[in-house]
Design a protein around this motif. Structure first.
Motif, PDB file in Angstrom:
ATOM      1  N   UNK A 270       0.839  -1.198   0.000  1.00 34.24           N
ATOM      2  CA  UNK A 270       0.000   0.000   0.000  1.00 34.24           C
ATOM      3  C   UNK A 270       0.878   1.254   0.000  1.00 34.24           C
ATOM      4  N   UNK A 271       1.955   1.212   0.756  1.00 32.77           N
ATOM      5  CA  UNK A 271       2.890   2.346   0.783  1.00 32.77           C
ATOM      6  C   UNK A 271       3.501   2.565  -0.601  1.00 32.77           C
ATOM      7  N   UNK A 272       3.837   1.477  -1.292  1.00 27.69           N
ATOM      8  CA  UNK A 272       4.398   1.605  -2.644  1.00 27.69           C
ATOM      9  C   UNK A 272       3.415   2.288  -3.583  1.00 27.69           C
ATOM     10  N   UNK A 273       2.146   1.954  -3.461  1.00 31.83           N
ATOM     11  CA  UNK A 273       1.129   2.564  -4.317  1.00 31.83           C
ATOM     12  C   UNK A 273       1.036   4.069  -4.061  1.00 31.83           C
ATOM     13  N   UNK A 274       1.084   4.465  -2.806  1.00 28.66           N
ATOM     14  CA  UNK A 274       1.084   5.899  -2.499  1.00 28.66           C
ATOM     15  C   UNK A 274       2.374   6.557  -2.983  1.00 28.66           C
ATOM     16  N   UNK A 275       3.478   5.823  -2.919  1.00 25.06           N
ATOM     17  CA  UNK A 275       4.722   6.348  -3.455  1.00 25.06           C
ATOM     18  C   UNK A 275       4.634   6.604  -4.947  1.00 25.06           C
ATOM     19  N   UNK A 276       3.966   5.706  -5.662  1.00 27.55           N
ATOM     20  CA  UNK A 276       3.771   5.894  -7.104  1.00 27.55           C
ATOM     21  C   UNK A 276       2.917   7.124  -7.378  1.00 27.55           C
ATOM     22  N   UNK A 277       1.912   7.354  -6.527  1.00 25.95           N
ATOM     23  CA  UNK A 277       1.087   8.552  -6.679  1.00 25.95           C
ATOM     24  C   UNK A 277       1.918   9.816  -6.448  1.00 25.95           C
ATOM     25  N   UNK A 278       2.827   9.735  -5.478  1.00 22.03           N
ATOM     26  CA  UNK A 278       3.680  10.892  -5.202  1.00 22.03           C
ATOM     27  C   UNK A 278       4.547  11.232  -6.416  1.00 22.03           C
ATOM     28  N   UNK A 279       5.163  10.224  -7.011  1.00 23.07           N
ATOM     29  CA  UNK A 279       6.001  10.456  -8.188  1.00 23.07           C
ATOM     30  C   UNK A 279       5.161  10.976  -9.352  1.00 23.07           C
ATOM     31  N   UNK A 280       3.931  10.452  -9.492  1.00 26.26           N
ATOM     32  CA  UNK A 280       3.050  10.921 -10.561  1.00 26.26           C
ATOM     33  C   UNK A 280       2.696  12.394 -10.396  1.00 26.26           C
ATOM     34  N   UNK A 281       2.652  12.866  -9.152  1.00 25.09           N
ATOM     35  CA  UNK A 281       2.317  14.269  -8.896  1.00 25.09           C
ATOM     36  C   UNK A 281       3.391  15.216  -9.428  1.00 25.09           C
ATOM     37  N   UNK A 282       4.591  14.680  -9.677  1.00 21.41           N
ATOM     38  CA  UNK A 282       5.689  15.504 -10.197  1.00 21.41           C
ATOM     39  C   UNK A 282       5.680  15.602 -11.719  1.00 21.41           C
ATOM     40  N   UNK A 283       4.725  14.936 -12.364  1.00 17.97           N
ATOM     41  CA  UNK A 283       4.760  14.806 -13.824  1.00 17.97           C
ATOM     42  C   UNK A 283       4.717  16.144 -14.549  1.00 17.97           C
ATOM     43  N   UNK A 284       4.052  17.139 -13.979  1.00 23.02           N
ATOM     44  CA  UNK A 284       3.911  18.422 -14.681  1.00 23.02           C
ATOM     45  C   UNK A 284       5.177  19.269 -14.620  1.00 23.02           C
ATOM     46  N   UNK A 285       6.146  18.844 -13.829  1.00 21.37           N
ATOM     47  CA  UNK A 285       7.395  19.600 -13.716  1.00 21.37           C
ATOM     48  C   UNK A 285       8.414  19.055 -14.707  1.00 21.37           C
ATOM     49  N   UNK A 286       9.174  19.923 -15.349  1.00 24.85           N
ATOM     50  CA  UNK A 286      10.177  19.444 -16.295  1.00 24.85           C
ATOM     51  C   UNK A 286      11.268  18.639 -15.589  1.00 24.85           C
ATOM     52  N   UNK A 287      11.877  17.741 -16.325  1.00 26.00           N
ATOM     53  CA  UNK A 287      12.954  16.935 -15.746  1.00 26.00           C
ATOM     54  C   UNK A 287      14.081  17.843 -15.272  1.00 26.00           C
ATOM     55  N   UNK A 288      14.600  17.511 -14.091  1.00 26.79           N
ATOM     56  CA  UNK A 288      15.698  18.297 -13.515  1.00 26.79           C
ATOM     57  C   UNK A 288      16.330  17.461 -12.418  1.00 26.79           C
ATOM     58  N   UNK A 289      17.471  17.927 -11.940  1.00 24.68           N
ATOM     59  CA  UNK A 289      18.136  17.240 -10.825  1.00 24.68           C
ATOM     60  C   UNK A 289      17.264  17.285  -9.579  1.00 24.68           C
TER      61      UNK A 289
END
Length: 317
Positions: free
Chosen positions: A281-300
């Motif tokens: 369940x924690x992994x699934x929420x972690x995936x949601x967290x990473x998905x929330x960054x999708x609108x930001x351009x790739x960067x360090x």
């Protein structure tokens, strides 16, 4: 570390602002603040601000503010939970007593609000003050659901959203606010923090049963002894037979616990996959967290925040 200089500035500010002419205050505060905490929440504020293109210095004060709120809640929580260990050493309440811990926690909350006011932005003040109230609500809700095996997963989720995830969400959201990001980006950073915070607490709740004490930094099995109804308990209770449910009612509701009960609780959790499913369940929420960054351009900075998610989940290994 991308924000090393920022974090060092934040640490200096924390040390400076926890000073007081009342010598017990910095002595007790330093015991916890200097105890090797990960500074995860202020790190999120600093990284979120940099991800959003901020190049000023306001985020340093706000990161310190976030850490003061977090530390104040730890001091209060350890009193409520009667905890003997924090970050691998004796808790402040064990060393200095409950009264001093509560009062120094109040002092740190006050310092946090001073830093908010100094920033001068009403939106920042709204976000962080609301988070402070939500944290308190989450802790009280946990108190209400404690020792109650009829607690639902929805109630449990509301507890961890309040007591843990709300501050993660505020920490990342204010990073976007100081960078004058549009509301959609601010919401994305808040979503990142909220889902990361939920994942963090889910892993913590699993580790309370499966980690060793040195790695956990607090006494293993504290949640069990206190009768906290966390997701591993809920899943084991739901999936157990009548005898197993009677065990959970006796140990968690009646607090009638023997020396072998913690080991038996762990056996039941493993039998029903409760710990593995909590981590999943924690992994699934972690995936949601990473998905929330999708609108930001790739960067360090974006990569660094994604790495934080991985770090939070991988603590379960």
């Amino acid at each position: 570390m991308l924000v090393r200089d920022d974090l060092e500035a934040c640490n200096r500010l924390i040390v400076d602002r926890m000073q007081s002419e009342v010598s017990l205050i910095p002595q007790l505060a330093a015991h916890l603040i200097a105890a090797g905490g990960k500074r995860l929440r202020p790190l999120l504020t600093l990284s979120a601000a940099r991800l959003c293109g901020y190049r000023g210095a306001r985020h340093v004060k706000l990161a310190a503010c976030v850490e003061f709120i977090h530390t104040a809640t730890l001091l209060h929580d350890d009193v409520v939970d009667e905890s003997a260990l924090r970050r691998g050493q004796a808790s402040a309440n064990a060393l200095f007593g409950n009264k001093a811990s509560v009062l120094v926690g109040d002092f740190l909350f006050s310092r946090a609000f001073e830093l908010m006011v100094e920033d001068g932005n009403l939106e920042v003040l709204r976000i962080l003050s609301a988070a402070s109230a939500t944290i308190a609500e989450g802790e009280v809700l946990q108190l209400i659901t404690q020792n109650d095996t009829t607690t639902t997963e929805a109630q449990y989720l509301k507890v961890i959203e309040g007591k843990t995830a709300a501050l993660f969400a505020a920490a990342t959201e204010v990073g976007a606010v100081v960078a004058d990001q549009p509301s959609a980006r601010q919401a994305a950073m808040r979503d990142f923090g909220m889902t990361l915070g939920i994942a963090f607490q889910l892993v913590d709740d699993a580790l309370d049963y499966s980690a060793d004490q040195a790695a956990l930094g607090k006494t293993v099995g504290d949640d069990f002894r206190e009768g906290k109804i966390t997701l591993p308990v809920l899943l084991a209770f739901q999936r157990g037979d009548d005898a197993e449910r009677d065990f959970w009612r006796r140990t968690q509701e009646e607090r009638d616990q023997g020396e072998e009960d913690l080991a038996h609780a762990l056996t039941l959790m493993r039998r029903h996959g409760a710990l593995d499913d909590t981590i999943e369940r924690a992994r699934l929420y972690g995936e949601q967290a990473i998905a929330a960054l999708a609108s930001f351009p790739d960067s360090a900075e974006k990569t660094a925040l994604a790495d934080v998610v991985t770090f939070v989940i991988e603590r379960a290994r």
